[in-house]
Design an enzyme around this catalytic site. Structure first.
Site, PDB file in Angstrom:
ATOM      1  N   SER A  37       0.811  -1.226   0.000  1.00 50.24           N
ATOM      2  CA  SER A  37       0.000   0.000   0.000  1.00 50.24           C
ATOM      3  C   SER A  37       0.844   1.276   0.000  1.00 50.24           C
ATOM      4  CB  SER A  37      -0.923   0.015   1.228  1.00 50.24           C
ATOM      5  OG  SER A  37      -0.163   0.005   2.431  1.00 50.24           O
ATOM      6  N   SER A 106       2.765  -7.105   2.708  1.00 56.36           N
ATOM      7  CA  SER A 106       2.396  -6.016   3.611  1.00 56.36           C
ATOM      8  C   SER A 106       0.874  -5.871   3.709  1.00 56.36           C
ATOM      9  CB  SER A 106       3.081  -4.731   3.140  1.00 56.36           C
ATOM     10  OG  SER A 106       3.033  -3.724   4.107  1.00 56.36           O
ATOM     11  N   PHE A 107       0.309  -4.774   3.237  1.00 60.20           N
ATOM     12  CA  PHE A 107      -1.140  -4.640   3.099  1.00 60.20           C
ATOM     13  C   PHE A 107      -1.727  -5.848   2.371  1.00 60.20           C
ATOM     14  CE2 PHE A 107      -3.951  -3.618  -0.487  1.00 60.20           C
ATOM     15  CZ  PHE A 107      -5.127  -3.234   0.145  1.00 60.20           C
ATOM     16  N   ASP A 227      13.350  -4.567   8.644  1.00 60.14           N
ATOM     17  CA  ASP A 227      12.138  -3.887   8.191  1.00 60.14           C
ATOM     18  C   ASP A 227      11.767  -2.769   9.173  1.00 60.14           C
ATOM     19  OD1 ASP A 227       9.559  -3.191   7.312  1.00 60.14           O
ATOM     20  OD2 ASP A 227       9.053  -5.262   6.798  1.00 60.14           O
ATOM     21  N   HIS A 255      11.901  -3.614   4.038  1.00 58.38           N
ATOM     22  CA  HIS A 255      10.529  -3.995   3.702  1.00 58.38           C
ATOM     23  C   HIS A 255      10.401  -4.486   2.264  1.00 58.38           C
ATOM     24  CE1 HIS A 255       6.326  -4.179   4.634  1.00 58.38           C
ATOM     25  NE2 HIS A 255       5.972  -3.323   3.694  1.00 58.38           N
TER      26      HIS A 255
END
Length: 274
Positions: A37, A106-107, A227, A255
């Site tokens: 995102s 992630s998202f 991260d 990340h």
């Protein structure tokens, strides 16, 4: 931009009246890649190094999720896990995909978890990379990502939060991602998704732990040790909750596992899915 000038634009399919941009390469068992995102993100920007590697073994499908990239953004849409999950389910239906492996970043990890718990019959295997979806206190890094206000300097700083390897952080990359983040309507949609206080968005993406415990498909959890956006403890918790899971942590990695360790990540995922 047109398909001739932007590799981020690929195919289009109608998903409940929403023109959805997606990439579809290779042949074999279907693998759906779900992007993160970050501001200006697209499926291509997120997975550009992963798609060609996995496509030598699988049919790799990577959509721009509702509200992101070059997928249509209907007026009045309410962004949230319910609408994102419904859009992704509709996308699978539109392509006639009954069961897929899901790879979520992630998202996208939270969305993959939502799919695996809401429609488990549609999920063959699961890969969760730097994933949201369990409770955690929002990091300064994630707050900066979701609170991004467009400028070249802000984009440079944000990329420094994403990557451990500073050699990746070129001015050309910053300019291209800023351009993507400021296309008409993109920043407005992005800002509406994650308003302050942004801990509420973290909480809204959290999947009930009892449902996560019930996940029975083989699951690979991946994280970058360094991260700054999503804490490593998220992946440790997922390892505890999902009995059928394994965890791989990349050292000297932020990340952007799929970018900073592109070849190793694609090999790891490809072998796991096999």
């Amino acid at each position: 931009m047109t398909t001739q000038t932007s590799p981020e634009i690929a195919r289009t399919v109608d998903v409940g009246g929403i023109a959805t941009n997606y990439h579809d390469e290779g042949s074999g068992p279907p693998v759906v890649l779900i992007h993160g995102s970050g501001p200006g993100v697209t499926a291509y920007a997120n997975w550009r190094l992963t798609i060609p590697e996995l496509a030598t073994r699988y049919r790799v499908i990577a959509p721009d999720i509702l509200g992101f990239g070059y997928t249509e953004r209907p007026e009045g849409v309410r962004y949230g896990m319910e609408s994102w999950t419904s859009h992704l389910l509709g996308f699978l239906d539109a392509l006639g995909l009954e069961k897929v492996a899901l790879v979520g970043n992630s998202f996208g990890g939270a969305l993959a978890l939502s799919m695996a718990t809401r429609a488990p019959e549609r999920v063959e295997k699961l890969v969760l990379m730097g994933s949201v979806g369990v409770p955690f206190e929002i990091t300064p890094g994630l707050d900066a990502v979701w609170g991004f206000e467009p400028s070249l300097e802000a984009m440079r700083e944000l990329m420094g939060v994403f990557a451990h390897d500073r050699s990746l952080l070129t001015d050309d990359l910053a300019r291209s991602r800023l351009e993507a983040a400021t296309r008409p309507g993109i920043h407005e949609a992005f800002s509406s998704m994650f308003p302050a206080p942004r801990q509420r968005s973290v909480d809204a993406m959290t999947v009930d732990e009892a449902l996560i415990r019930a996940i029975a498909v083989p699951t690979l959890v991946v994280h970058g040790r360094d991260d700054q956006v999503i804490p490593l403890t998220n992946s440790l918790r997922l390892l505890e909750l999902i009995d059928t899971s394994q965890l791989h942590v990349f050292g000297r990695c932020g990340h952007w596992v799929q970018i900073e360790h592109a070849a190793d990540f694609a090999r790891l995922v490809g072998d796991f899915l096999a």
